[in-house]
Motif scaffolding. Structure first.
Motif, PDB file in Angstrom:
ATOM      1  N   TYR A 104      -2.428   0.687  -4.463  1.00 16.11           N
ATOM      2  CA  TYR A 104      -2.115  -0.666  -4.033  1.00 16.11           C
ATOM      3  C   TYR A 104      -1.375  -1.398  -5.148  1.00 16.11           C
ATOM      4  O   TYR A 104      -1.817  -1.424  -6.291  1.00 16.11           O
ATOM      5  CB  TYR A 104      -3.397  -1.430  -3.673  1.00 16.11           C
ATOM      6  CG  TYR A 104      -3.993  -0.958  -2.364  1.00 16.11           C
ATOM      7  CD1 TYR A 104      -4.790   0.181  -2.332  1.00 16.11           C
ATOM      8  CD2 TYR A 104      -3.739  -1.639  -1.180  1.00 16.11           C
ATOM      9  CE1 TYR A 104      -5.326   0.639  -1.133  1.00 16.11           C
ATOM     10  CE2 TYR A 104      -4.273  -1.190   0.023  1.00 16.11           C
ATOM     11  CZ  TYR A 104      -5.057  -0.049   0.037  1.00 16.11           C
ATOM     12  OH  TYR A 104      -5.583   0.392   1.226  1.00 16.11           O
ATOM     13  N   SER A 153     -14.210  -0.721   4.761  1.00 15.14           N
ATOM     14  CA  SER A 153     -13.239   0.261   4.255  1.00 15.14           C
ATOM     15  C   SER A 153     -13.250   1.548   5.078  1.00 15.14           C
ATOM     16  O   SER A 153     -14.313   2.050   5.480  1.00 15.14           O
ATOM     17  CB  SER A 153     -13.548   0.593   2.794  1.00 15.14           C
ATOM     18  OG  SER A 153     -13.414  -0.550   1.986  1.00 15.14           O
ATOM     19  N   GLN A 154     -12.060   2.080   5.276  1.00 14.94           N
ATOM     20  CA  GLN A 154     -11.903   3.317   6.025  1.00 14.94           C
ATOM     21  C   GLN A 154     -11.220   4.363   5.154  1.00 14.94           C
ATOM     22  O   GLN A 154     -10.544   4.030   4.179  1.00 14.94           O
ATOM     23  CB  GLN A 154     -11.063   3.036   7.282  1.00 14.94           C
ATOM     24  CG  GLN A 154     -11.681   2.000   8.198  1.00 14.94           C
ATOM     25  CD  GLN A 154     -10.793   1.640   9.369  1.00 14.94           C
ATOM     26  OE1 GLN A 154      -9.683   2.140   9.522  1.00 14.94           O
ATOM     27  NE2 GLN A 154     -11.294   0.742  10.221  1.00 14.94           N
ATOM     28  N   VAL A 163       1.072  -4.841   3.091  1.00  8.85           N
ATOM     29  CA  VAL A 163      -0.267  -5.089   3.598  1.00  8.85           C
ATOM     30  C   VAL A 163      -0.411  -6.552   4.001  1.00  8.85           C
ATOM     31  O   VAL A 163      -0.849  -6.874   5.111  1.00  8.85           O
ATOM     32  CB  VAL A 163      -1.337  -4.737   2.536  1.00  8.85           C
ATOM     33  CG1 VAL A 163      -2.725  -5.116   3.028  1.00  8.85           C
ATOM     34  CG2 VAL A 163      -1.270  -3.253   2.189  1.00  8.85           C
ATOM     35  N   ILE A 212     -10.689  -5.839   0.970  1.00  8.84           N
ATOM     36  CA  ILE A 212     -10.646  -4.915   2.098  1.00  8.84           C
ATOM     37  C   ILE A 212     -12.067  -4.793   2.635  1.00  8.84           C
ATOM     38  O   ILE A 212     -12.986  -4.358   1.917  1.00  8.84           O
ATOM     39  CB  ILE A 212     -10.122  -3.515   1.689  1.00  8.84           C
ATOM     40  CG1 ILE A 212      -8.765  -3.650   0.987  1.00  8.84           C
ATOM     41  CG2 ILE A 212     -10.014  -2.607   2.901  1.00  8.84           C
ATOM     42  CD1 ILE A 212      -8.238  -2.336   0.400  1.00  8.84           C
ATOM     43  N   ARG A 224      -8.581  -6.411   8.620  1.00  8.12           N
ATOM     44  CA  ARG A 224      -9.625  -6.200   7.618  1.00  8.12           C
ATOM     45  C   ARG A 224      -9.188  -6.595   6.212  1.00  8.12           C
ATOM     46  O   ARG A 224      -9.982  -6.509   5.267  1.00  8.12           O
ATOM     47  CB  ARG A 224     -10.019  -4.713   7.635  1.00  8.12           C
ATOM     48  CG  ARG A 224     -10.637  -4.239   8.929  1.00  8.12           C
ATOM     49  CD  ARG A 224     -11.052  -2.774   8.846  1.00  8.12           C
ATOM     50  NE  ARG A 224      -9.899  -1.879   8.659  1.00  8.12           N
ATOM     51  CZ  ARG A 224      -9.610  -1.270   7.524  1.00  8.12           C
ATOM     52  NH1 ARG A 224     -10.360  -1.431   6.445  1.00  8.12           N
ATOM     53  NH2 ARG A 224      -8.554  -0.465   7.454  1.00  8.12           N
ATOM     54  N   PHE A 225      -7.955  -7.002   6.068  1.00  9.64           N
ATOM     55  CA  PHE A 225      -7.405  -7.332   4.753  1.00  9.64           C
ATOM     56  C   PHE A 225      -7.292  -8.854   4.614  1.00  9.64           C
ATOM     57  O   PHE A 225      -6.763  -9.523   5.505  1.00  9.64           O
ATOM     58  CB  PHE A 225      -6.027  -6.693   4.571  1.00  9.64           C
ATOM     59  CG  PHE A 225      -6.037  -5.187   4.618  1.00  9.64           C
ATOM     60  CD1 PHE A 225      -5.926  -4.514   5.832  1.00  9.64           C
ATOM     61  CD2 PHE A 225      -6.175  -4.459   3.455  1.00  9.64           C
ATOM     62  CE1 PHE A 225      -5.947  -3.127   5.870  1.00  9.64           C
ATOM     63  CE2 PHE A 225      -6.183  -3.070   3.488  1.00  9.64           C
ATOM     64  CZ  PHE A 225      -6.073  -2.407   4.701  1.00  9.64           C
ATOM     65  N   LYS A 256       0.850  -1.189   0.000  1.00  6.12           N
ATOM     66  CA  LYS A 256       0.000   0.000   0.000  1.00  6.12           C
ATOM     67  C   LYS A 256       0.887   1.240   0.000  1.00  6.12           C
ATOM     68  O   LYS A 256       1.835   1.315   0.787  1.00  6.12           O
ATOM     69  CB  LYS A 256      -0.871  -0.008   1.262  1.00  6.12           C
ATOM     70  CG  LYS A 256      -1.636   1.277   1.537  1.00  6.12           C
ATOM     71  CD  LYS A 256      -2.348   1.168   2.883  1.00  6.12           C
ATOM     72  CE  LYS A 256      -3.072   2.449   3.232  1.00  6.12           C
ATOM     73  NZ  LYS A 256      -3.745   2.363   4.559  1.00  6.12           N
ATOM     74  N   ASP A 288      -7.723   3.946   4.131  1.00  5.59           N
ATOM     75  CA  ASP A 288      -7.352   2.909   3.153  1.00  5.59           C
ATOM     76  C   ASP A 288      -7.101   3.498   1.770  1.00  5.59           C
ATOM     77  O   ASP A 288      -6.611   2.797   0.881  1.00  5.59           O
ATOM     78  CB  ASP A 288      -8.458   1.855   3.048  1.00  5.59           C
ATOM     79  CG  ASP A 288      -8.640   1.072   4.329  1.00  5.59           C
ATOM     80  OD1 ASP A 288      -9.774   0.581   4.568  1.00  5.59           O
ATOM     81  OD2 ASP A 288      -7.678   0.955   5.121  1.00  5.59           O
TER      82      ASP A 288
END
Lengths: 117, 112
Positions: free
Chosen positions: A90, A82-83, A48, A79, A63-64, A38, A86
């Motif tokens: 990638y 998602s936030q 990641v 993902i 979360r990944f 990332k 993020d």
């Protein structure tokens, strides 16, 4: 020759939703490593998640998670939840063995992920 | 934590100049790498080094050379800078071929 293909130059996801980034690769090796990196805007590239090809179980880091399909030579990154943090570029990467016995990493062209509030 | 430090975040040089990009890592890693990152092309390997004074060409070595006199330092040299070498340059290091790479912040180099 080994190649890594990321066919999605850009993707968007709504905050709290799930998104999947695609990666395919080509190799004749049976034992290798795959990585997702990332790169946030103007910030350092960080790892990641990593997958060993000999492991059938898909790697997970909070979360990944990945969907590793060895026969199809596919290595997608999911993902969840998602936030905003993020949002980044990638890169999918494959570790290749060189003729000299050393290793090098082959990177895809990247997928820019936008997270919408 | 591993720290990979690149000497400059931004650098502007003129065509024909000899340019040095420096990279230092603090974790005694064997392997060090120089990449070039361009939009739509991803990261392309220029050179890497697997030990002091040992190096191998990557995919795009033309116009570049490298130096690794000490384990912690890996320098990229543009012998005679050209405008097509304007790019983001990333340095990375790793303990071995299995462990993931650790990256520096990058140097955005502009050749005028």
């Amino acid at each position: 020759a080994q190649t890594v293909t990321q066919s999605q130059p850009e993707m968007s996801v709504q905050e709290a939703e799930t998104v999947t980034l695609s990666c395919t690769y080509d190799t004749s090796e049976s034992d290798y490593y795959l990585f997702w990196y990332k790169q946030p805007p103007s910030r350092q590239m960080i790892l990641v998640i990593r997958q060993e090809a000999y492991k059938q179980q898909n790697a997970t880091e909070n979360r990944f998670s990945v969907n590793f399909q060895k026969a199809a030579k596919s290595f997608s990154l999911k993902i969840s939840d998602s936030q905003l943090g993020d949002a980044a570029m990638y890169f999918c990467a494959y570790r290749a063995r060189r003729r000299t016995g050393t290793y090098k990493y082959i990177f895809g062209t990247g997928t820019r992920l936008k997270v919408l509030a | 934590d591993v720290k990979v430090t690149q000497s400059s975040r931004y650098l502007v040089k003129r065509t024909g100049e000899k340019v040095f990009l420096e990279c230092v890592q603090d974790m005694d890693h064997e392997n060090m790498f120089w990449y070039r990152q361009d939009p739509g092309l991803g990261l392309r390997l220029i050179y890497f080094s697997y030990d002091v004074k040992m190096k191998e060409k990557g995919d795009i070595p033309e116009g570049y050379s490298v130096s690794r006199e000490k384990k912690e330092r890996f320098s990229l040299i543009l012998e005679s800078a050209s405008t097509n070498q304007t790019s983001m340059y990333l340095c990375a290091s790793s303990f071995d071929g299995i462990q993931p790479q650790h990256f520096g912040d990058g140097t955005r180099l502009s050749i005028l």
